[in-house]
Design a protein around this motif. Structure first.
Motif, PDB file in Angstrom:
ATOM      1  N   SER A  88       0.829  -1.103  -0.009  1.00  0.00           N
ATOM      2  CA  SER A  88      -0.034   0.112   0.089  1.00  0.00           C
ATOM      3  C   SER A  88       0.769   1.228   0.045  1.00  0.00           C
ATOM      4  CB  SER A  88      -1.026   0.140   1.138  1.00  0.00           C
ATOM      5  OG  SER A  88      -1.532   1.128   1.703  1.00  0.00           O
ATOM      6  N   GLY A  89       1.061   1.816  -1.070  1.00  0.00           N
ATOM      7  CA  GLY A  89       1.450   3.106  -1.304  1.00  0.00           C
ATOM      8  C   GLY A  89       1.137   4.197  -0.085  1.00  0.00           C
ATOM      9  N   LYS A  90      -0.133   4.110  -0.174  1.00  0.00           N
ATOM     10  CA  LYS A  90      -0.993   5.091   0.611  1.00  0.00           C
ATOM     11  C   LYS A  90      -0.549   5.080   2.144  1.00  0.00           C
ATOM     12  CE  LYS A  90      -5.636   6.709   2.112  1.00  0.00           C
ATOM     13  NZ  LYS A  90      -7.236   6.673   1.750  1.00  0.00           N
ATOM     14  N   LEU A  91      -0.588   3.726   2.613  1.00  0.00           N
ATOM     15  CA  LEU A  91      -0.288   3.413   4.085  1.00  0.00           C
ATOM     16  C   LEU A  91       1.281   3.586   4.112  1.00  0.00           C
ATOM     17  CD1 LEU A  91      -1.097   2.182   6.632  1.00  0.00           C
ATOM     18  CD2 LEU A  91      -0.719   0.087   5.791  1.00  0.00           C
ATOM     19  N   TYR A  92       2.167   3.413   3.422  1.00  0.00           N
ATOM     20  CA  TYR A  92       3.619   3.589   3.622  1.00  0.00           C
ATOM     21  C   TYR A  92       3.628   5.094   3.514  1.00  0.00           C
ATOM     22  CZ  TYR A  92       8.216   3.870   1.960  1.00  0.00           C
ATOM     23  OH  TYR A  92       9.673   4.194   1.974  1.00  0.00           O
ATOM     24  N   ASP A  93       3.241   5.810   2.836  1.00  0.00           N
ATOM     25  CA  ASP A  93       3.269   7.284   2.735  1.00  0.00           C
ATOM     26  C   ASP A  93       2.801   8.274   3.824  1.00  0.00           C
ATOM     27  OD1 ASP A  93       4.715   7.288   0.274  1.00  0.00           O
ATOM     28  OD2 ASP A  93       2.953   7.626  -1.012  1.00  0.00           O
ATOM     29  N   GLN A  94       1.665   7.506   4.262  1.00  0.00           N
ATOM     30  CA  GLN A  94       1.217   8.026   5.679  1.00  0.00           C
ATOM     31  C   GLN A  94       2.087   7.983   6.964  1.00  0.00           C
ATOM     32  OE1 GLN A  94      -2.581   6.057   6.163  1.00  0.00           O
ATOM     33  NE2 GLN A  94      -3.608   7.470   4.759  1.00  0.00           N
ATOM     34  N   MET A  96       5.354   7.269   6.827  1.00  0.00           N
ATOM     35  CA  MET A  96       6.734   7.820   6.411  1.00  0.00           C
ATOM     36  C   MET A  96       6.624   9.568   6.588  1.00  0.00           C
ATOM     37  SD  MET A  96       8.785   5.677   6.109  1.00  0.00           S
ATOM     38  CE  MET A  96      10.042   6.375   5.501  1.00  0.00           C
ATOM     39  N   ALA A  97       5.368   9.994   6.218  1.00  0.00           N
ATOM     40  CA  ALA A  97       5.133  11.362   6.304  1.00  0.00           C
ATOM     41  C   ALA A  97       5.357  11.755   7.861  1.00  0.00           C
ATOM     42  CB  ALA A  97       3.864  11.700   5.679  1.00  0.00           C
ATOM     43  N   SER A  98       4.726  10.719   8.564  1.00  0.00           N
ATOM     44  CA  SER A  98       4.701  11.198  10.083  1.00  0.00           C
ATOM     45  C   SER A  98       6.004  11.170  10.634  1.00  0.00           C
ATOM     46  CB  SER A  98       3.850  10.334  10.731  1.00  0.00           C
ATOM     47  OG  SER A  98       4.307   9.006  10.835  1.00  0.00           O
ATOM     48  N   ILE A  99       7.031  10.584   9.885  1.00  0.00           N
ATOM     49  CA  ILE A  99       8.573  10.532  10.234  1.00  0.00           C
ATOM     50  C   ILE A  99       9.196  11.728  10.385  1.00  0.00           C
ATOM     51  CG2 ILE A  99      10.676   9.630   9.700  1.00  0.00           C
ATOM     52  CD1 ILE A  99       8.939   7.565  10.989  1.00  0.00           C
ATOM     53  N   HIS A 100       8.331  12.607   9.681  1.00  0.00           N
ATOM     54  CA  HIS A 100       9.151  14.153   9.343  1.00  0.00           C
ATOM     55  C   HIS A 100       9.159  14.948  10.581  1.00  0.00           C
ATOM     56  CE1 HIS A 100       8.889  18.643   8.572  1.00  0.00           C
ATOM     57  NE2 HIS A 100       9.571  18.304   7.585  1.00  0.00           N
ATOM     58  N   ASP A 101       8.027  14.947  11.241  1.00  0.00           N
ATOM     59  CA  ASP A 101       8.006  15.635  12.390  1.00  0.00           C
ATOM     60  C   ASP A 101       8.940  14.987  13.663  1.00  0.00           C
ATOM     61  OD1 ASP A 101       6.193  17.260  11.393  1.00  0.00           O
ATOM     62  OD2 ASP A 101       4.406  16.271  12.188  1.00  0.00           O
ATOM     63  N   TYR A 102       9.105  13.652  13.517  1.00  0.00           N
ATOM     64  CA  TYR A 102       9.750  12.819  14.288  1.00  0.00           C
ATOM     65  C   TYR A 102      11.367  13.307  14.238  1.00  0.00           C
ATOM     66  CZ  TYR A 102      11.547   9.185  17.545  1.00  0.00           C
ATOM     67  OH  TYR A 102      12.388   8.309  18.261  1.00  0.00           O
ATOM     68  N   GLN A 103      11.706  13.383  13.074  1.00  0.00           N
ATOM     69  CA  GLN A 103      12.852  13.717  12.492  1.00  0.00           C
ATOM     70  C   GLN A 103      13.123  15.109  13.021  1.00  0.00           C
ATOM     71  OE1 GLN A 103      15.098  11.266  11.236  1.00  0.00           O
ATOM     72  NE2 GLN A 103      16.516  12.769  11.790  1.00  0.00           N
ATOM     73  N   LEU A 138      10.487   0.894  14.954  1.00  0.00           N
ATOM     74  CA  LEU A 138      10.401   2.573  15.401  1.00  0.00           C
ATOM     75  C   LEU A 138      10.571   2.568  16.652  1.00  0.00           C
ATOM     76  CD1 LEU A 138       7.092   3.828  13.603  1.00  0.00           C
ATOM     77  CD2 LEU A 138       9.536   4.593  13.401  1.00  0.00           C
ATOM     78  N   PRO A 139      11.213   3.501  17.384  1.00  0.00           N
ATOM     79  CA  PRO A 139      11.424   3.879  18.860  1.00  0.00           C
ATOM     80  C   PRO A 139       9.945   3.830  19.420  1.00  0.00           C
ATOM     81  CG  PRO A 139      12.749   5.711  17.580  1.00  0.00           C
ATOM     82  CD  PRO A 139      11.890   4.934  16.545  1.00  0.00           C
ATOM     83  N   SER A 140      10.027   3.452  20.736  1.00  0.00           N
ATOM     84  CA  SER A 140       8.840   3.122  21.507  1.00  0.00           C
ATOM     85  C   SER A 140       8.125   4.292  21.553  1.00  0.00           C
ATOM     86  CB  SER A 140       8.962   2.447  22.756  1.00  0.00           C
ATOM     87  OG  SER A 140       9.903   3.034  23.536  1.00  0.00           O
ATOM     88  N   SER A 141       8.869   5.342  21.975  1.00  0.00           N
ATOM     89  CA  SER A 141       8.091   6.753  22.159  1.00  0.00           C
ATOM     90  C   SER A 141       7.071   7.082  20.822  1.00  0.00           C
ATOM     91  CB  SER A 141       9.102   7.897  22.467  1.00  0.00           C
ATOM     92  OG  SER A 141       9.756   7.942  21.465  1.00  0.00           O
ATOM     93  N   PHE A 142       7.926   6.788  19.798  1.00  0.00           N
ATOM     94  CA  PHE A 142       7.063   7.231  18.444  1.00  0.00           C
ATOM     95  C   PHE A 142       5.908   6.053  18.255  1.00  0.00           C
ATOM     96  CE2 PHE A 142       6.366   6.706  14.017  1.00  0.00           C
ATOM     97  CZ  PHE A 142       6.306   7.986  13.642  1.00  0.00           C
ATOM     98  N   ARG A 143       6.164   4.914  18.595  1.00  0.00           N
ATOM     99  CA  ARG A 143       5.412   3.825  18.109  1.00  0.00           C
ATOM    100  C   ARG A 143       3.990   3.662  18.806  1.00  0.00           C
ATOM    101  NH1 ARG A 143       8.395  -0.993  19.250  1.00  0.00           N
ATOM    102  NH2 ARG A 143       7.705  -0.990  21.169  1.00  0.00           N
ATOM    103  N   VAL A 144       4.156   4.145  20.306  1.00  0.00           N
ATOM    104  CA  VAL A 144       3.001   4.286  21.039  1.00  0.00           C
ATOM    105  C   VAL A 144       1.906   5.194  20.613  1.00  0.00           C
ATOM    106  CG1 VAL A 144       2.076   4.607  23.467  1.00  0.00           C
ATOM    107  CG2 VAL A 144       3.982   2.923  23.120  1.00  0.00           C
ATOM    108  N   SER A 145       2.542   6.270  20.595  1.00  0.00           N
ATOM    109  CA  SER A 145       1.606   7.706  20.296  1.00  0.00           C
ATOM    110  C   SER A 145       1.155   7.565  18.778  1.00  0.00           C
ATOM    111  CB  SER A 145       2.555   9.055  20.399  1.00  0.00           C
ATOM    112  OG  SER A 145       3.629   8.959  19.534  1.00  0.00           O
ATOM    113  N   THR A 146       1.637   7.080  18.022  1.00  0.00           N
ATOM    114  CA  THR A 146       1.415   7.183  16.408  1.00  0.00           C
ATOM    115  C   THR A 146       0.732   5.979  16.024  1.00  0.00           C
ATOM    116  OG1 THR A 146       3.136   8.694  16.099  1.00  0.00           O
ATOM    117  CG2 THR A 146       2.145   7.771  14.251  1.00  0.00           C
ATOM    118  N   LEU A 147       1.289   4.686  16.167  1.00  0.00           N
ATOM    119  CA  LEU A 147       0.950   3.470  15.619  1.00  0.00           C
ATOM    120  C   LEU A 147       0.133   2.443  16.410  1.00  0.00           C
ATOM    121  CD1 LEU A 147       4.160   2.916  13.297  1.00  0.00           C
ATOM    122  CD2 LEU A 147       1.779   3.822  12.604  1.00  0.00           C
TER     123      LEU A 147
END
Length: 206
Positions: A88-94, A96-103, A138-147
């Motif tokens: 799913s390109g859509k799911l993948y992009d969703q 990966m886009a959220s990685i921007h803020d984390y980065q 993904l780091p647990s702090s990111f994973r819990v809040s986002t996924l």
């Protein structure tokens, strides 16, 4: 497994290897379903409906597909995971886009991440570069809040006897496209074939 490895070693060129990859690794009903195509259909439909993607974009790979892991020389058993590839390109992009803020938070030193988690995150980015999004890295702090609610809780809800696949843990990653999945699977087989042929040469020389 021996027949699989022998057939792999016998592939003579890239076209033959591609046919082998498609036929054995990606096509057909996985061994875990024991030929029960209806159960496999319902399992794929369950995942597809949850993520609002096409039924055809859910594929079981790895030892659950083959009945063994040719890379680990290990038979599929109850300690093995069910590896699901979601195309799913859509799911993948969703994600990966959220990685921007984390980065950006990392760049600004606004998020404390342990060295262990940072190494996992860098590995996540390496997989992302080849079109495979792996939330488990993904780091647990990111994973819990986002996924957590959409990803890990869902796959937990269909693991260990709570879905058609039986008493196994279900894990998954999202590929940007079918081509990315195929190229990844093909790369693994190419490496394994090279090792097999080197081993055969050494055996002949002895």
């Amino acid at each position: 497994m021996d027949k699989f490895l022998s057939a792999l070693a016998a592939t003579v060129d890239d076209d033959a290897l591609l046919d082998f990859c498609r036929r054995r690794n990606l096509h057909g009903t996985p061994v875990v379903f024991g030929g029960n195509e209806d159960a496999y259909y319902e399992f794929r439909k369950r995942i597809a409906n949850h993520f609002e993607i096409s039924f055809h974009d859910v594929i079981i790979t790895g030892s659950a597909k083959l009945g063994f892991s040719p890379h680990k020389s290990k038979a599929f058993d109850y300690d093995s995971d069910i590896d699901v590839a979601i195309i799913s390109g859509k799911l993948y992009d969703q994600v990966m886009a959220s990685i921007h803020d984390y980065q950006m938070e990392l760049r600004g030193n606004r998020k404390a991440v342990s060295e262990y988690e940072l190494n996992k995150y860098h590995k996540f980015l390496e997989y992302g570069a080849i079109g495979w999004m792996r939330p488990d890295l993904l780091p647990s702090s990111f994973r819990v809040s986002t996924l957590k609610k959409r990803w890990f809780d869902f796959f937990s809800s269909i693991s260990y006897g709570k879905s058609e696949v039986g008493n196994y843990k279900v894990t998954a990653g999202a590929f940007k496209s079918y081509d990315h999945l195929e190229r990844y699977a093909l790369s693994g087989l190419f490496t394994l074939r090279t090792k097999l042929k080197i081993g055969m040469q050494h055996g002949t020389s002895n």
